[in-house]
Structures are given as structure tokens and as C-alpha cells.
Scaffold this motif. Structure first.
Motif, mmCIF file in Angstrom:
data_model
loop_
_atom_site.group_PDB
_atom_site.id
_atom_site.type_symbol
_atom_site.label_atom_id
_atom_site.label_comp_id
_atom_site.label_asym_id
_atom_site.label_seq_id
_atom_site.Cartn_x
_atom_site.Cartn_y
_atom_site.Cartn_z
ATOM 1 N N LEU A 309 0.812 -1.209 0.000
ATOM 2 C CA LEU A 309 0.000 0.000 0.000
ATOM 3 C C LEU A 309 0.851 1.268 0.000
ATOM 4 O O LEU A 309 0.365 2.352 -0.259
ATOM 5 N N ILE A 310 2.108 1.129 0.366
ATOM 6 C CA ILE A 310 2.975 2.302 0.425
ATOM 7 C C ILE A 310 3.452 2.634 -0.977
ATOM 8 O O ILE A 310 4.257 1.912 -1.552
ATOM 9 N N GLN A 311 2.954 3.684 -1.517
ATOM 10 C CA GLN A 311 3.316 4.069 -2.878
ATOM 11 C C GLN A 311 4.403 5.138 -2.846
ATOM 12 O O GLN A 311 4.430 6.003 -1.970
ATOM 13 N N SER A 312 5.257 5.066 -3.824
ATOM 14 C CA SER A 312 6.349 6.025 -3.925
ATOM 15 C C SER A 312 5.817 7.454 -3.974
ATOM 16 O O SER A 312 6.392 8.367 -3.385
ATOM 17 N N ALA A 313 4.693 7.671 -4.681
ATOM 18 C CA ALA A 313 4.135 9.012 -4.821
ATOM 19 C C ALA A 313 3.720 9.590 -3.476
ATOM 20 O O ALA A 313 3.885 10.789 -3.212
ATOM 21 N N GLU A 314 3.177 8.723 -2.598
ATOM 22 C CA GLU A 314 2.734 9.188 -1.288
ATOM 23 C C GLU A 314 3.915 9.641 -0.438
ATOM 24 O O GLU A 314 3.868 10.683 0.215
ATOM 25 N N ILE A 315 4.979 8.849 -0.451
ATOM 26 C CA ILE A 315 6.167 9.213 0.318
ATOM 27 C C ILE A 315 6.820 10.452 -0.278
ATOM 28 O O ILE A 315 7.297 11.337 0.441
ATOM 29 N N ASP A 316 6.828 10.526 -1.614
ATOM 30 C CA ASP A 316 7.416 11.690 -2.280
ATOM 31 C C ASP A 316 6.655 12.962 -1.895
ATOM 32 O O ASP A 316 7.261 14.015 -1.649
ATOM 33 N N SER A 317 5.329 12.871 -1.836
ATOM 34 C CA SER A 317 4.514 14.019 -1.443
ATOM 35 C C SER A 317 4.817 14.438 -0.003
ATOM 36 O O SER A 317 4.928 15.631 0.303
ATOM 37 N N PHE A 318 4.971 13.432 0.882
ATOM 38 C CA PHE A 318 5.320 13.690 2.274
ATOM 39 C C PHE A 318 6.679 14.382 2.360
ATOM 40 O O PHE A 318 6.862 15.364 3.092
ATOM 41 N N TYR A 319 7.636 13.877 1.581
ATOM 42 C CA TYR A 319 8.994 14.442 1.558
ATOM 43 C C TYR A 319 8.968 15.897 1.084
ATOM 44 O O TYR A 319 9.589 16.779 1.683
ATOM 45 N N ARG A 320 8.238 16.169 0.007
ATOM 46 C CA ARG A 320 8.179 17.523 -0.552
ATOM 47 C C ARG A 320 7.501 18.509 0.404
ATOM 48 O O ARG A 320 7.921 19.659 0.534
ATOM 49 N N SER A 321 6.456 18.042 1.086
ATOM 50 C CA SER A 321 5.766 18.930 2.024
ATOM 51 C C SER A 321 6.663 19.290 3.206
ATOM 52 O O SER A 321 6.649 20.429 3.693
ATOM 53 N N LEU A 322 7.462 18.309 3.678
ATOM 54 C CA LEU A 322 8.407 18.581 4.760
ATOM 55 C C LEU A 322 9.470 19.577 4.316
ATOM 56 O O LEU A 322 9.827 20.509 5.049
ATOM 57 N N LYS A 323 9.966 19.341 3.108
ATOM 58 C CA LYS A 323 11.013 20.220 2.584
ATOM 59 C C LYS A 323 10.496 21.647 2.440
ATOM 60 O O LYS A 323 11.183 22.628 2.777
ATOM 61 N N LYS A 324 9.251 21.768 1.960
ATOM 62 C CA LYS A 324 8.636 23.085 1.797
ATOM 63 C C LYS A 324 8.449 23.762 3.154
ATOM 64 O O LYS A 324 8.710 24.971 3.316
ATOM 65 N N GLN A 325 8.016 22.971 4.147
ATOM 66 C CA GLN A 325 7.797 23.531 5.474
ATOM 67 C C GLN A 325 9.103 24.016 6.100
ATOM 68 O O GLN A 325 9.152 25.073 6.722
ATOM 69 N N LEU A 326 10.173 23.230 5.912
ATOM 70 C CA LEU A 326 11.469 23.629 6.441
ATOM 71 C C LEU A 326 11.967 24.903 5.767
ATOM 72 O O LEU A 326 12.545 25.784 6.410
ATOM 73 N N THR A 327 11.747 25.001 4.453
ATOM 74 C CA THR A 327 12.161 26.200 3.712
ATOM 75 C C THR A 327 11.395 27.422 4.202
ATOM 76 O O THR A 327 11.971 28.498 4.389
ATOM 77 N N GLU A 328 10.092 27.256 4.423
ATOM 78 C CA GLU A 328 9.267 28.371 4.913
ATOM 79 C C GLU A 328 9.698 28.786 6.319
ATOM 80 O O GLU A 328 9.752 29.980 6.630
ATOM 81 N N ASN A 329 10.029 27.789 7.157
ATOM 82 C CA ASN A 329 10.474 28.105 8.517
ATOM 83 C C ASN A 329 11.789 28.874 8.494
ATOM 84 O O ASN A 329 11.995 29.819 9.263
ATOM 85 N N LYS A 330 12.693 28.453 7.590
ATOM 86 C CA LYS A 330 13.982 29.109 7.473
ATOM 87 C C LYS A 330 13.809 30.542 6.975
ATOM 88 O O LYS A 330 14.462 31.486 7.453
ATOM 89 N N SER A 331 12.906 30.724 6.011
ATOM 90 C CA SER A 331 12.633 32.052 5.479
ATOM 91 C C SER A 331 12.045 32.968 6.534
ATOM 92 O O SER A 331 12.402 34.147 6.659
ATOM 93 N N ALA A 332 11.155 32.410 7.342
ATOM 94 C CA ALA A 332 10.551 33.195 8.421
ATOM 95 C C ALA A 332 11.596 33.607 9.450
ATOM 96 O O ALA A 332 11.570 34.743 9.956
ATOM 97 N N ASP A 333 12.527 32.710 9.748
ATOM 98 C CA ASP A 333 13.614 33.034 10.688
ATOM 99 C C ASP A 333 14.467 34.159 10.145
ATOM 100 O O ASP A 333 14.869 35.083 10.876
ATOM 101 N N ASN A 334 14.790 34.109 8.843
ATOM 102 C CA ASN A 334 15.634 35.146 8.222
ATOM 103 C C ASN A 334 14.931 36.495 8.250
ATOM 104 O O ASN A 334 15.540 37.525 8.512
ATOM 105 N N ASN A 335 13.617 36.497 7.965
ATOM 106 C CA ASN A 335 12.854 37.734 8.005
ATOM 107 C C ASN A 335 12.815 38.317 9.421
ATOM 108 O O ASN A 335 12.879 39.529 9.605
ATOM 109 N N GLY A 336 12.720 37.426 10.395
ATOM 110 C CA GLY A 336 12.683 37.876 11.790
ATOM 111 C C GLY A 336 14.002 38.536 12.178
ATOM 112 O O GLY A 336 14.039 39.558 12.890
ATOM 113 N N GLN A 337 15.109 37.930 11.695
ATOM 114 C CA GLN A 337 16.415 38.499 11.991
ATOM 115 C C GLN A 337 16.582 39.855 11.301
ATOM 116 O O GLN A 337 17.214 40.753 11.818
#
Length: 337
Positions: A309-337
Motif C-alpha cells: 500500500l505504500i506508494q512512492s508518490a505518497e512518500i514523495d509528497s510527504f517528503y516535498r511537504s516537509l522540505k517546503k515547510q522547512l524552507t518556509e520556517n527558514k525564510s521566516a527566521d531570516n525575516n525575523g532576523q
């Protein structure tokens, strides 16, 4: 086969030659035993938490079926030559089961049991046929009689446990599991099946404890992790994931991971989600990347249970969403600084 065929032309009335050739054909066949047709009453949950191989039989290749058909033809001849030979009847019954002729198999088992009423194996084989046909009450009767002849035999106890579950006799089935635990050689398998039964009964905490008591088994530890997650106990779920990914003697370490790809995939996938829920995004991202690598190596078409049941697309989507969230968090930190 060639040599036996020559002997048959020299002694055409010798049923042993036909039975022997049937055995050789059968060795090239599907390889299924009567007990392999035992139906598990909780097969429906195999795609939720209980990831043991599906109880439905995989379709063998045509060559295997053809060999079983040739074996059955020889067994038929052997029975016609000597119908009072229980071995001939048993062999034909086993082959009929392979070819899904359950009614014919039961008739042959009946004949063999009349000739050898003290043979517990015959009773257990007929019980498997009864169970496969849906008559679990008769299966329990035969298995109880088989256990009177061979007290405490684990395979008969497991078969009776499943038949009792199908009838709704859950406590009696657990008693059979507990009795079977007395055999050390069968202990691992008994604990696996007992845990699966407990989970299906709604005794999830008991199932977790049973699975966790199985030494060096990453698959059952992964099942325990998922059960803990269902119970809302994410702390224990994470601990079980860590134990599941711990290298064992059966699956040696490779870059810090057990080399059991299928077990890794389920445990890694769950651990990544647990870490994300805890806010450990970098660690979760690393695990998601590992899961993507594992899923590419896994043969998902033939893998059982949750892995399929574990499809590559599902894990890939999970991976991309995490990466996007980390990028947004990093951007928010830079703006705060």
C-alpha cells in the motif's frame, strides 16, 4: 519419471510406481499442503495493522498446475489399482486440495481415515479441507480428535485456534495459542498469530505486549508500533520503531540500518510521521529521504500487507511537504532576523 514409466510397462499393475511418479510430478507442482488452505478469520484486517502475508493463495504458474494435474492423474490410477491403500487415497486427496477440488478431497480423506482411524495427520488434513469449505465446526471436531491422538502438537492447536475464531469462540482460541506456546520451536510463530488475534479482538494493549515479547523480529515490532499509534501512545510507537530498525543477527547492519528492506520501509515511514508530529522536521525529512530510497528498492507488487500500500508518490509528497515547510520556517527566521 522416464525410468518409472519404463517400469510401469514391465509391471503395469503395480500401483506403487504410479504413486511414486505422482510424488515426483507433485514436487514440480505448486507445493501447497492441505494446511496451507487454512483460512484466517481476520484476513480482512491484514491491510490495516496485521501485516502477515495474505491468506488468499497466490496464483501459481500454469506449469505448476500442469504438474499437479499429471500427479493427480497418476494418483487416480494408483487408487483404481488399490482402493484399500490409505496412502493412495491421502496422496490423491492432497492433490485434489491443490487443485481446489475440496469435495473430492474430503471424500478421499474419509476413505483414508476409515482405513487408518488413528492417523492424526489425516484428521488434520481433512480439518483443513473443512475449514477451506467454510465448515469450521467440523474442522474443530477433527482437530480435537487429532490432538487426542497427538496431544499438544502446535500446528493442530494453531489450526483449531483459527477455526474457533471463525466460529466466534475467541477465548477458547486464545487458550489454544497459550497451550501451543509450550513448544519452543513454535513459540515465535505462535506469538505472532496470538498477537494478530488479540488485535482483532480489540485487545490492542495485549497484542502490543505479545508482539514486543518476540525477540529480534523487526516486523512484529513494527506492528506493535502501528498498534501503539492507533492507541494514541506515540511515545511507545517511536520506541517500537527504533527497536524495529535495530539490526539483528538475521538482518545485518548496512550504513546503520537493518538490511531487511520491507520491514525497514514500514518502520521508517511510520517513524518519519511520528517525528514530524513532534516537530522534528529535519529528522523526519532525513527518514523520508531514506524511505524514498527503500521504496525504489522494494518489489511492491509482490510484497505483502502494508508494503503493497505504500506508494512512492505518497512518500514523495510527504517528503516535498516537509522540505517546503522547512524552507518556509527558514525564510521566516531570516525575516525575523
Amino acid at each position: 519419471i522416464t525410468d518409472l514409466t519404463k517400469l510401469m510397462t514391465m509391471q503395469p499393475t503395480n500401483s506403487e510406481f504410479y504413486l511414486k511418479r505422482a510424488e515426483i510430478w507433485a514436487n514440480e507442482g505448486t507445493g501447497l499442503r492441505p494446511q496451507d488452505f487454512r483460512r484466517c478469520p481476520y484476513a480482512s484486517i491484514r491491510r490495516s495493522v496485521s501485516w502477515i502475508a495474505d491468506s488468499s493463495l497466490n496464483l501459481p504458474d500454469l506449469r505448476s498446475y500442469r504438474c499437479d494435474q499429471l500427479a493427480l492423474k497418476d494418483a487416480d490410477t494408483a487408487v483404481k489399482m488399490d482402493a484399500n491403500n490409505g496412502k493412495n487415497l491421502q496422496s490423491r486427496a492432497d492433490l485434489r486440495m491443490r487443485l481446489h477440488d475440496v469435495k473430492g478431497a474430503i471424500e478421499d480423506y474419509n476413505g483414508a481415515i476409515r482405513l487408518g482411524p488413528q492417523d492424526s495427520e489425516l484428521l488434520a488434513d481433512r480439518a483443513a479441507a473443512w475449514s477451506y469449505s467454510g465448515n469450521n465446526a467440523r474442522a474443530v471436531e477433527d482437530l480435537t480428535q487429532a490432538l487426542e491422538l497427538t496431544p499438544g502438537y502446535p500446528e493442530y492447536l494453531l489450526s483449531r485456534a483459527h477455526a474457533r475464531q471463525a466460529l466466534g469462540y475467541w477465548e477458547e482460541s486464545l487458550a489454544d495459542f497459550d497451550t501451543a506456546l509450550g513448544d519452543k520451536q513454535w513459540r515465535h510463530r505462535v506469538l505472532q498469530e496470538k498477537g494478530d488475534a488479540q488485535y482483532f479482538m480489540g485487545k490492542r494493549l495485549a497484542a502490543v505486549e505479545t508482539w514486543k515479547s518476540i525477540p529480534n523480529d523487526s516486523w512484529d515490532m513494527t506492528k506493535a508500533a502501528y498498534a501503539c499509534m492507533k492507541l494514541g501512545d506515540k511515545k511507545n510507537a517511536l520506541q517500537c520503531c527504533n527497536l524495529a530498525l535495530k539490526p539483528t543477527g538475521d538482518f545485518p547492519v548496512n550504513n546503520g540500518w537493518s538490511t531487511d528492506t520491507q520491514n525497514n520501509l514500514a518502520a521508517i515511514w511510520l517513524k518519519a510521521q511520528l517525528l514530524r508530529d513532534q516537530g522534528q522536521l529535519k529528522e523526519a525529512l532525513s527518514l523520508a529521504a531514506r524511505a524514498l530510497k527503500e521504496v525504489k528498492n522494494a518489489d511492491l507488487d509482490s510484497a505483502p500487507g502494508i508494503i503493497s500500500l505504500i506508494q512512492s508518490a505518497e512518500i514523495d509528497s510527504f517528503y516535498r511537504s516537509l522540505k517546503k515547510q522547512l524552507t518556509e520556517n527558514k525564510s521566516a527566521d531570516n525575516n525575523g532576523q
